[in-house]
Design an enzyme around this catalytic site. Structure first.
Site, PDB file in Angstrom:
ATOM      1  N   TYR A  96       0.833  -1.186   0.000  1.00 34.32           N
ATOM      2  CA  TYR A  96       0.000   0.000   0.000  1.00 34.32           C
ATOM      3  C   TYR A  96       0.873   1.243   0.000  1.00 34.32           C
ATOM      4  O   TYR A  96       1.942   1.268   0.622  1.00 34.32           O
ATOM      5  CB  TYR A  96      -0.822   0.076   1.282  1.00 34.32           C
ATOM      6  CG  TYR A  96      -2.126  -0.658   1.329  1.00 34.32           C
ATOM      7  CD1 TYR A  96      -2.988  -0.696   0.240  1.00 34.32           C
ATOM      8  CD2 TYR A  96      -2.538  -1.276   2.514  1.00 34.32           C
ATOM      9  CE1 TYR A  96      -4.211  -1.342   0.322  1.00 34.32           C
ATOM     10  CE2 TYR A  96      -3.759  -1.928   2.605  1.00 34.32           C
ATOM     11  CZ  TYR A  96      -4.594  -1.955   1.510  1.00 34.32           C
ATOM     12  OH  TYR A  96      -5.805  -2.590   1.588  1.00 34.32           O
ATOM     13  N   ASN A 141      -7.096   2.151   3.984  1.00 36.54           N
ATOM     14  CA  ASN A 141      -7.589   1.529   5.215  1.00 36.54           C
ATOM     15  C   ASN A 141      -6.405   1.085   6.074  1.00 36.54           C
ATOM     16  O   ASN A 141      -5.855   1.870   6.814  1.00 36.54           O
ATOM     17  CB  ASN A 141      -8.549   0.382   4.937  1.00 36.54           C
ATOM     18  CG  ASN A 141      -9.466   0.124   6.122  1.00 36.54           C
ATOM     19  OD1 ASN A 141     -10.240   1.009   6.489  1.00 36.54           O
ATOM     20  ND2 ASN A 141      -9.379  -1.039   6.741  1.00 36.54           N
ATOM     21  N   ASN A 201      -9.445   1.142  -2.739  1.00 35.33           N
ATOM     22  CA  ASN A 201      -9.278  -0.056  -1.926  1.00 35.33           C
ATOM     23  C   ASN A 201     -10.545  -0.348  -1.153  1.00 35.33           C
ATOM     24  O   ASN A 201     -11.110   0.544  -0.510  1.00 35.33           O
ATOM     25  CB  ASN A 201      -8.125   0.123  -0.929  1.00 35.33           C
ATOM     26  CG  ASN A 201      -7.896  -1.132  -0.118  1.00 35.33           C
ATOM     27  OD1 ASN A 201      -7.606  -2.189  -0.679  1.00 35.33           O
ATOM     28  ND2 ASN A 201      -8.061  -1.038   1.182  1.00 35.33           N
ATOM     29  N   GLU A 202     -10.978  -1.598  -1.243  1.00 41.28           N
ATOM     30  CA  GLU A 202     -12.182  -2.034  -0.518  1.00 41.28           C
ATOM     31  C   GLU A 202     -13.322  -1.035  -0.733  1.00 41.28           C
ATOM     32  O   GLU A 202     -14.007  -0.631   0.199  1.00 41.28           O
ATOM     33  CB  GLU A 202     -11.864  -2.203   0.977  1.00 41.28           C
ATOM     34  CG  GLU A 202     -10.846  -3.309   1.233  1.00 41.28           C
ATOM     35  CD  GLU A 202     -10.403  -3.389   2.683  1.00 41.28           C
ATOM     36  OE1 GLU A 202     -10.653  -2.433   3.443  1.00 41.28           O
ATOM     37  OE2 GLU A 202      -9.794  -4.396   3.053  1.00 41.28           O
ATOM     38  N   GLU A 314      -6.134  -9.385  -1.641  1.00 42.81           N
ATOM     39  CA  GLU A 314      -5.983  -9.440  -0.189  1.00 42.81           C
ATOM     40  C   GLU A 314      -6.661 -10.695   0.325  1.00 42.81           C
ATOM     41  O   GLU A 314      -7.866 -10.856   0.186  1.00 42.81           O
ATOM     42  CB  GLU A 314      -6.654  -8.229   0.465  1.00 42.81           C
ATOM     43  CG  GLU A 314      -5.722  -7.326   1.219  1.00 42.81           C
ATOM     44  CD  GLU A 314      -6.442  -6.164   1.870  1.00 42.81           C
ATOM     45  OE1 GLU A 314      -6.943  -6.356   2.988  1.00 42.81           O
ATOM     46  OE2 GLU A 314      -6.479  -5.078   1.274  1.00 42.81           O
ATOM     47  N   TYR A 379       0.493  -8.467  13.197  1.00 44.06           N
ATOM     48  CA  TYR A 379      -0.540  -9.092  12.374  1.00 44.06           C
ATOM     49  C   TYR A 379      -0.446 -10.622  12.353  1.00 44.06           C
ATOM     50  O   TYR A 379      -1.009 -11.275  11.482  1.00 44.06           O
ATOM     51  CB  TYR A 379      -0.498  -8.542  10.928  1.00 44.06           C
ATOM     52  CG  TYR A 379      -1.894  -8.303  10.379  1.00 44.06           C
ATOM     53  CD1 TYR A 379      -2.529  -7.098  10.587  1.00 44.06           C
ATOM     54  CD2 TYR A 379      -2.569  -9.291   9.688  1.00 44.06           C
ATOM     55  CE1 TYR A 379      -3.819  -6.875  10.107  1.00 44.06           C
ATOM     56  CE2 TYR A 379      -3.858  -9.082   9.211  1.00 44.06           C
ATOM     57  CZ  TYR A 379      -4.474  -7.871   9.425  1.00 44.06           C
ATOM     58  OH  TYR A 379      -5.744  -7.664   8.948  1.00 44.06           O
TER      59      TYR A 379
END
Length: 1009
Positions: A96, A141, A201-202, A314, A379
């Site tokens: 990103y 995001n 994005n999304e 993703e 993560y």
């Protein structure tokens, strides 16, 4: 030769026919010619169809993993991460952008200084041999502050954001066009490695009504504007999107041909095991959470993008740890077993392009983080926050290495999915078959994927030598708990064929034109495989307890091995060599390539077993130069050309011997011990909240008068003037408000908003009157405070100081929710005026462009540069954070300590902060000017904070700073230590010249006292 009885053969044929009786669109189109080959109309370098992507005419299985350059702001470390991703068998990585990281204000865009130059990622990708999935945003995001938007954009002055509002589009143009033009220089169409380019994005907002395909025109125009901008600025690779779920069905040319805003290749985003360690956050998307419960995507791709590859830009690589989450991250249900089951399940559904989010998460340093997530962004990724690799990395590697060499996997139809393929109704299989070569892939899994039972079964397969039930000669295939297996038939290994195997294929290489294939299974499991065209086989290298029986039959030789242990080598008379390795051994098998081609051609690979990590290989005459990492003294075994007779490891010549089966062996001694670390026992201390004192002068440049009576923000304040920090050009982390009134008052009602886990404290004329301690769920804190315990100047001026810890802006549509004071009402009086202070100079003055606009807040220590090298603290008192202080306030502790890390090591260090959860404190850790921890024991549980090399000076002095905020009169004490996470002997040195990333103190700071 074993011959099936007529009855068993007919039963097998009948079974397969029944399995194929209910075929979807994919199976019905069993000819490649029925699926159109697409390009974007600009060139044919990157093409795609129903099956997969093609690059320069060659099909590619895209196995990618995400990293964020702005979360690890050290370009030298990017090389370490990309080498690890390449070593794991990946063909690509993704990243990103972050508009907020590059844009301090609405007339500045920085793509040049330090880690802001993201194009270095493309340069490293070319050297390492990885394609790049580029995802610039403008909104990303990513659990980042405002989703990656610049914080000056959140005021409301630019509209609702993420639509076709001209104010917003004009604001984003410098960033988006600059990002596109820089990327264009590194596209595969231009000799580089940028493969595809994501738009937004999304953003699943194409439709007002999806079922009726009624478009949302502002969203369509917005997407079209971004696409036009990308093309205008040189992007000629395919444009992709990342649809947030299976409900929105946005931007696919197949679903709605000709619709406004469509991209070239549609992508899907999914987190089946919850993107957060707090499972309650995900039930609204996936329903009731069940661990290891896979999701069906197959029908979605058939409906939405049937002529395109089934593509996940993703897919879940882990989960973030929210405020209040468990120390160290998520539980084990997204560990190695998760990687095993879920990624193989994607393959069972014909997915040929996926990117794991995250492959390496990193740290939320500075003001990068949004309120939803704590400082760590580990993560639970395959590469941990401290850059270490372990079982999840190795499990992912084993599958990625397979997909990299399984060319037939890039063109398959799914012919069936049921329990009829197996002899155990608790196990099902999906059959994928290549319509051109007839090679097949049987993906086996528990019929109930959440099951953790141990299941034994045989598999009904269709091969070029007949319909078989395998294993034929004893033993069973095993699913041992949470596990899935991909078993192949008619699998090409060069010009030879592996007819079937009940063990998984790890990888293979062509050495001197002869195939060497690695098969892997669990320790002590039985396996069986058939080599077509062979007449004889023999064991030439035997594991501790491994044996095998050879059967000449069905146009080849079947080998049955009753128990796999360690590594064994089998040789066949048709020049095929098979290495059988149990899972622990296979975890440490690598296939480095002599080329930097992302396809990693099999005739350019060597096979290496033993090291913790193998980063690369090169050939110098008859010597192979291996690079990588070792944890301890290691025996390295290399399968390579017969002409290679010497090995070096990280430049060190090794005493090399050749085994009887042709491999090269050598032993490497590793660094043994720990690095001497400094004791953090010599600290200086200074009050860093002088603003609470009546004698403090707030007439300087640090302060602005808050006098706005209107605001463009959609949230209108409860009282005036407007006390939103972003309104006055302050955005990050810590902020101060001073409100004045004359004469008496009995109390104040305050409404303050700062994001989840934020907090604030208030002092009247220097005396604490109350604190909002915060928690992991509240974004606003409302309190009515009494002045009964404070001293008022009943006939003079009084001031109320409010110190706010701002944890960042929210995500998506909540980005514009203001930060600061929503309302301030005195009881018995009125405020006469207010002042606000934040980061030095606000958005217009950037004293530290290297660290960037998100690097510091408005704490006096930050404004005056106490966190930086070169600041003179000689007049400060000596005291330590472990000794602490009494009373409510904020103290800043500072020490300078050296490190001396040997140049041949990759080492990682972390700072451990400790204090009882009962303490009402908020702590920030600064390393050489970078904020690398927010420690709030009252709110969260994280105590250990890794700091990367480059931020931490591995060969010199380091300024360690600690702001300790006591929110009660009880005061505060904090223990601090530095610990070694690991140290490995490595070809990648963590001791590099990084001084350029750590600019020091300047006198310009003095203006912001």
């Amino acid at each position: 030769m074993r011959v099936l009885s007529k009855l068993s053969w007919l039963s097998a044929v009948s079974l397969l026919a029944s399995q194929r009786g209910s075929l979807g669109v994919n199976a019905q189109n069993n000819s490649l010619g029925n699926w159109p080959l697409h390009d974007n109309g600009l060139n044919q370098v990157v093409q795609w169809d129903h099956y997969s992507f093609k690059v320069n005419g060659k099909r590619l299985f895209v196995f990618s993993g995400e990293i964020h350059y702005w979360r690890i702001p050290v370009p030298e470390v990017w090389e370490d991460l990309l080498e690890k991703i390449k070593a794991a068998g990946f063909t690509a990585f993704a990243f990103y952008g972050n508009w907020g990281y590059h844009s301090a204000n609405n007339h500045t865009t920085d793509f040049e200084t330090g880690a802001h130059d993201f194009t270095k990622l493309f340069e490293i990708a070319n050297r390492v041999g990885l394609y790049v999935i580029t995802r610039p945003g403008p909104y990303v995001n990513a659990e980042a502050n405002a989703g990656g938007f610049p914080l000056w954009l959140t005021t409301g002055a630019y509209g609702a954001l993420r639509n076709n509002d001209s104010r917003y589009l004009e604001a984003l143009d410098p960033y988006f066009s600059g990002f596109s033009s820089r990327t264009s220089e590194h596209q595969v169409t231009n000799g580089g490695n940028a493969l595809v380019y994501q738009i937004e994005n999304e953003y699943g907002q194409q439709w007002k009504d999806t079922a009726k395909k009624i478009p949302d025109l502002p969203s369509g125009e917005y997407m079209a504007d971004l696409e036009d901008s990308a093309r205008k600025n040189g992007i000629d690779i395919p444009l992709i999107d990342n649809d947030p779920n299976m409900n929105t069905k946005s931007w696919s040319k197949d679903f709605a041909p000709g619709a406004l805003g469509n991209v070239d290749v549609a992508g899907l985003d999914s987190y089946p095991s919850c993107w957060s360690c707090n499972l309650d956050e995900c039930t609204g998307t996936n329903g009731e959470y069940v661990a290891y419960q896979v999701i069906d995507y197959y029908d979605h791709f058939v409906e939405v993008s049937p002529t395109q590859p089934s593509f996940f830009p993703e897919f879940q690589g882990g989960s973030y740890n929210p405020w209040g989450g468990p120390q160290g991250g998520c539980p084990a249900d997204i560990g190695a077993d998760f990687a095993n089951i879920f990624y193989r399940n994607l393959i069972s559904q014909r997915v040929t392009a996926l990117s794991l989010y995250m492959m390496f998460g990193g740290t939320n340093w500075g003001a990068i983080a949004a309120p939803v997530v704590a400082t760590s962004y580990d993560y639970s990724s395959p590469i941990s926050e401290n850059r270490q690799v372990g079982s999840k990395f190795y499990e992912t590697k084993n599958l990625a290495l397979f997909t990299r060499i399984a060319e037939d996997l890039t063109v398959t139809n799914r012919l069936g999915k049921n329990t009829g393929y197996t002899t155990n109704s608790a196990v099902e299989a999906s059959e994928l078959r290549n319509p051109s070569t007839n090679a097949a892939f049987y993906v086996t899994i528990h019929e109930t994927s959440s099951s953790a039972t141990v299941e034994y079964f045989k598999l009904h397969i269709s091969t070029s030598v007949g319909n078989l039930t395998v294993p034929q000669h004893g033993g069973s295939i095993v699913l041992n708990g949470h596990q899935s297996k991909i078993l192949v038939t008619d699998f090409a290994i060069g010009k030879k064929t592996l007819t079937y195997s009940t063990a998984e294929v790890l990888t293979y290489a062509l050495l001197d034109g002869k195939p060497v294939v690695i098969l892997t299974a669990g320790a002590d499991e039985s396996i069986e495989f058939h080599i077509k065209g062979a007449k004889h086989g023999s064991i030439i290298g035997k594991g501790p307890s491994t044996n095998g029986t050879f059967y000449s039959e069905a146009h080849g030789v079947t080998t049955n091995i009753p128990s796999v242990s360690g590594m064994s080598v089998y040789e066949f008379d048709n020049d095929v060599k098979v290495i059988v390795a149990d899972k622990p051994t296979a975890y440490l098998f690598w296939a480095p390539n002599l080329s930097n081609d992302p396809f990693a051609p099999v005739d350019q690979s060597v096979l290496v077993q033993g090291p913790y990590l193998v980063r690369g290989v090169s050939r110098n005459g008859q010597s192979l130069a291996l690079t990588g990492d070792i944890l301890n003294t290691t025996t390295i075994e290399v399968f390579a050309s017969k002409h290679d007779d010497k090995l070096t490891w990280n430049g060190q010549k090794l005493h090399t011997s050749r085994t009887k089966y042709g491999s090269l062996k050598a032993t490497v001694s590793a660094f043994n011990g720990t690095i001497k670390l400094p004791a953090l026992d010599s600290w200086k201390v200074q009050d860093t909240l002088p603003e609470k004192l009546p004698s403090y002068d707030d007439s300087g440049a640090a302060w602005v008068t808050a006098d706005h009576l209107t605001t463009p923000n959609p949230t209108k304040p409860d009282t005036l003037p407007v006390l939103y920090v972003d309104e006055y050009g302050f955005h990050n982390s810590f902020h101060l408000f001073r409100g004045y009134f004359s004469g008496p008052a009995t109390g104040v009602k305050l409404s303050v908003q700062g994001g989840q886990a934020f907090g604030w404290s208030a002092w009247l004329n220097g005396q604490l009157v109350g604190s909002f301690l915060g928690n992991s769920s509240l974004s606003a804190g409302n309190m009515t405070l009494s002045f009964s315990n404070a001293t008022l100047n009943t006939n003079g001026t009084n001031f109320l100081l409010i110190a706010q810890d701002n944890t960042g802006h929210d995500l998506r549509s909540d980005t514009v929710k203001p930060r600061g004071i929503l309302g301030a009402t005195l009881t018995g009086n009125n405020f006469t005026h207010w002042k606000i202070a934040g980061e030095a100079g606000g958005e217009e003055v950037q004293l530290d462009p290297i660290r960037g606009p998100l690097s510091e807040g408005g704490l006096t220590a930050e404004r005056l540069g106490w966190t930086l090298s070169g600041f003179d603290d000689s007049a400060w008192h000596s005291s330590s954070p472990s000794a602490g202080f009494s009373g409510a306030g904020i103290n800043f502790y500072r020490t300078v300590v050296p490190l001396d890390v040997p140049a041949n090591l990759d080492a990682s260090f972390a700072f451990v902060l400790d204090a009882p959860a009962s303490q009402r404190i908020r702590v920030q850790l600064f390393i050489n000017g970078y904020q690398y921890a927010r420690f709030n024991p009252y709110v969260g549980n994280e105590k250990k904070f890794p700091v990367p090399p480059g931020v931490l000076n591995y060969q010199g002095d380091n300024v360690i700073g600690l702001s300790v905020w006591a929110q009660s009169e009880e005061g505060a004490k904090v223990n601090v230590q530095i610990v070694q996470e690991y140290a490995v002997e490595s070809s990648w040195s963590s001791s590099f010249d990084s001084e350029y990333l750590r600019p020091g103190w300047t006198e310009a700071r003095l203006a912001y006292a």
